[in-house]
Motif scaffolding. Structure first.
Motif, PDB file in Angstrom:
ATOM      1  N   GLU A 166     -12.955  37.204  42.217  1.00 31.25           N
ATOM      2  CA  GLU A 166     -11.734  37.555  42.936  1.00 31.25           C
ATOM      3  C   GLU A 166     -11.380  39.026  42.719  1.00 31.25           C
ATOM      4  O   GLU A 166     -10.909  39.706  43.640  1.00 31.25           O
ATOM      5  CB  GLU A 166     -10.587  36.660  42.468  1.00 31.25           C
ATOM      6  CG  GLU A 166     -10.759  35.196  42.873  1.00 31.25           C
ATOM      7  CD  GLU A 166      -9.675  34.305  42.298  1.00 31.25           C
ATOM      8  OE1 GLU A 166      -8.896  34.796  41.440  1.00 31.25           O
ATOM      9  OE2 GLU A 166      -9.602  33.126  42.691  1.00 31.25           O
ATOM     10  N   LEU A 167     -11.617  39.503  41.517  1.00 31.73           N
ATOM     11  CA  LEU A 167     -11.331  40.900  41.208  1.00 31.73           C
ATOM     12  C   LEU A 167     -12.198  41.834  42.048  1.00 31.73           C
ATOM     13  O   LEU A 167     -11.713  42.813  42.628  1.00 31.73           O
ATOM     14  CB  LEU A 167     -11.578  41.147  39.718  1.00 31.73           C
ATOM     15  CG  LEU A 167     -11.226  42.527  39.164  1.00 31.73           C
ATOM     16  CD1 LEU A 167      -9.721  42.734  39.180  1.00 31.73           C
ATOM     17  CD2 LEU A 167     -11.759  42.674  37.745  1.00 31.73           C
ATOM     18  N   LEU A 168     -13.486  41.519  42.138  1.00 32.06           N
ATOM     19  CA  LEU A 168     -14.411  42.383  42.868  1.00 32.06           C
ATOM     20  C   LEU A 168     -14.236  42.280  44.378  1.00 32.06           C
ATOM     21  O   LEU A 168     -14.588  43.217  45.107  1.00 32.06           O
ATOM     22  CB  LEU A 168     -15.849  42.042  42.478  1.00 32.06           C
ATOM     23  CG  LEU A 168     -16.225  42.478  41.058  1.00 32.06           C
ATOM     24  CD1 LEU A 168     -17.561  41.878  40.635  1.00 32.06           C
ATOM     25  CD2 LEU A 168     -16.270  43.998  40.959  1.00 32.06           C
ATOM     26  N   ASP A 171     -11.471  44.990  44.412  1.00 34.33           N
ATOM     27  CA  ASP A 171     -11.597  46.271  43.708  1.00 34.33           C
ATOM     28  C   ASP A 171     -13.051  46.657  43.459  1.00 34.33           C
ATOM     29  O   ASP A 171     -13.377  47.213  42.406  1.00 34.33           O
ATOM     30  CB  ASP A 171     -10.845  46.202  42.377  1.00 34.33           C
ATOM     31  CG  ASP A 171      -9.367  45.925  42.561  1.00 34.33           C
ATOM     32  OD1 ASP A 171      -8.678  46.801  43.107  1.00 34.33           O
ATOM     33  OD2 ASP A 171      -8.906  44.843  42.171  1.00 34.33           O
ATOM     34  N   LYS A 172     -13.913  46.405  44.408  1.00 37.34           N
ATOM     35  CA  LYS A 172     -15.340  46.662  44.211  1.00 37.34           C
ATOM     36  C   LYS A 172     -15.676  48.142  44.092  1.00 37.34           C
ATOM     37  O   LYS A 172     -16.770  48.495  43.636  1.00 37.34           O
ATOM     38  CB  LYS A 172     -16.142  46.051  45.356  1.00 37.34           C
ATOM     39  CG  LYS A 172     -15.792  46.609  46.729  1.00 37.34           C
ATOM     40  CD  LYS A 172     -16.570  45.895  47.812  1.00 37.34           C
ATOM     41  CE  LYS A 172     -16.191  46.414  49.195  1.00 37.34           C
ATOM     42  NZ  LYS A 172     -16.945  45.709  50.267  1.00 37.34           N
ATOM     43  N   ASP A 173     -14.755  49.023  44.502  1.00 36.50           N
ATOM     44  CA  ASP A 173     -15.017  50.460  44.437  1.00 36.50           C
ATOM     45  C   ASP A 173     -14.296  51.136  43.274  1.00 36.50           C
ATOM     46  O   ASP A 173     -14.299  52.366  43.170  1.00 36.50           O
ATOM     47  CB  ASP A 173     -14.595  51.132  45.752  1.00 36.50           C
ATOM     48  CG  ASP A 173     -15.412  50.638  46.938  1.00 36.50           C
ATOM     49  OD1 ASP A 173     -16.626  50.430  46.761  1.00 36.50           O
ATOM     50  OD2 ASP A 173     -14.841  50.456  48.025  1.00 36.50           O
ATOM     51  N   TYR A 181     -19.114  43.843  37.600  1.00 39.49           N
ATOM     52  CA  TYR A 181     -20.327  43.244  38.164  1.00 39.49           C
ATOM     53  C   TYR A 181     -21.256  42.750  37.049  1.00 39.49           C
ATOM     54  O   TYR A 181     -21.813  41.646  37.126  1.00 39.49           O
ATOM     55  CB  TYR A 181     -21.067  44.261  39.031  1.00 39.49           C
ATOM     56  CG  TYR A 181     -20.572  44.363  40.450  1.00 39.49           C
ATOM     57  CD1 TYR A 181     -20.844  43.365  41.379  1.00 39.49           C
ATOM     58  CD2 TYR A 181     -19.839  45.474  40.872  1.00 39.49           C
ATOM     59  CE1 TYR A 181     -20.398  43.472  42.692  1.00 39.49           C
ATOM     60  CE2 TYR A 181     -19.388  45.585  42.175  1.00 39.49           C
ATOM     61  CZ  TYR A 181     -19.666  44.578  43.085  1.00 39.49           C
ATOM     62  OH  TYR A 181     -19.218  44.679  44.385  1.00 39.49           O
ATOM     63  N   MET A 182     -21.431  43.578  36.022  1.00 41.90           N
ATOM     64  CA  MET A 182     -22.309  43.193  34.920  1.00 41.90           C
ATOM     65  C   MET A 182     -21.774  41.953  34.202  1.00 41.90           C
ATOM     66  O   MET A 182     -22.536  41.050  33.832  1.00 41.90           O
ATOM     67  CB  MET A 182     -22.446  44.353  33.934  1.00 41.90           C
ATOM     68  CG  MET A 182     -23.228  45.538  34.471  1.00 41.90           C
ATOM     69  SD  MET A 182     -24.951  45.134  34.859  1.00 41.90           S
ATOM     70  CE  MET A 182     -25.596  44.773  33.225  1.00 41.90           C
TER      71      MET A 182
END
Length: 227
Positions: A166-168, A171-173, A181-182
């Motif tokens: 949900e966070l990514l 806020d993927k950038d 991601y890791m």
């Protein structure tokens, strides 16, 4: 040529006509105009008052936050810090100055201290509170990571993966997105979902090439392929 305008020429002057109409309008509706001006003045005063109040709260919260940081580090040079007292002060800041920049920072610090103290349920709750209270906060990704790490520490890998996903999505950038991601790929490994882990590691290599995240992702991908 004369520089004076005749009455007929003045009547033809649109600017003069507009001024005359305006004056007549104000004279005819003097009470309403005065009321509107008073209302405008009150709104301006209220806006300034609110701005002054907010700035005062921000200043007070900033000083309180500095004292909390000092308590955590040690009040005097060479003296040990007091995490328990610091947690108390951070909590007071988040309650008394909710919505300020210092309260936002204090809430994140409180969550980190709870994590370090091994209070995972409290840490999860505090980081979750941050994400709800400050949906556009400066430390949103850090709070999401903190919540996921606390969930991982409790053995709730599925919950941690959900938090990170949900966070990514939003806020993927972000500057810390690579770490998120890791962490998500690691959760998938723990959940015995190697295909999902490989997919996320691949995203890290693609999005964050020339970083330590990408190097580590390549190592994990190689290890997963040999299993």
């Amino acid at each position: 040529m004369t520089s004076a305008f005749s009455k007929q020429e003045m009547r033809r002057n649109l600017l003069v006509e507009w001024l005359v109409v305006t004056v007549r309008f104000v004279q005819a509706r003097r009470t309403a105009v005065l009321a509107a001006l008073v209302a405008l003045g009150l709104l301006t005063a209220a806006g300034f008052g609110y701005w002054w109040y907010q700035e005062r709260r921000e200043d007070e919260a900033s000083r309180a936050l500095a004292r909390a940081h000092s308590t955590l580090r040690g009040e005097q040079p060479g003296t040990p810090g007091n995490p328990d007292e610091a947690m108390k002060r951070y909590r007071e800041i988040t309650q008394q100055y909710r919505g300020t920049r210092s309260a936002e920072e204090g809430l994140l610090a409180l969550g980190n201290l709870q994590f370090e103290a091994g209070k995972m349920d409290d840490s999860i709750g505090i980081f979750g509170d941050y994400l709800t209270t400050y949906p556009r906060g400066r430390f949103r990704v850090m709070a999401g990571l903190g919540k996921a790490y606390a969930q991982e520490a409790k053995g709730d890998l599925q919950g941690a993966a959900k938090t990170l996903s949900e966070l990514l999505d939003r806020d993927k950038d972000d500057a810390f997105a690579g770490e998120a991601y890791m962490a998500l790929a690691r959760m998938y490994e723990g959940l015995k979902k190697p295909d999902e882990a490989m997919r996320v590691y691949g995203q890290v290599v693609e999005k964050f090439s020339q970083t330590q995240w990408a190097q580590h992702a390549l190592q994990r991908m190689s290890a997963l392929k040999t299993k």
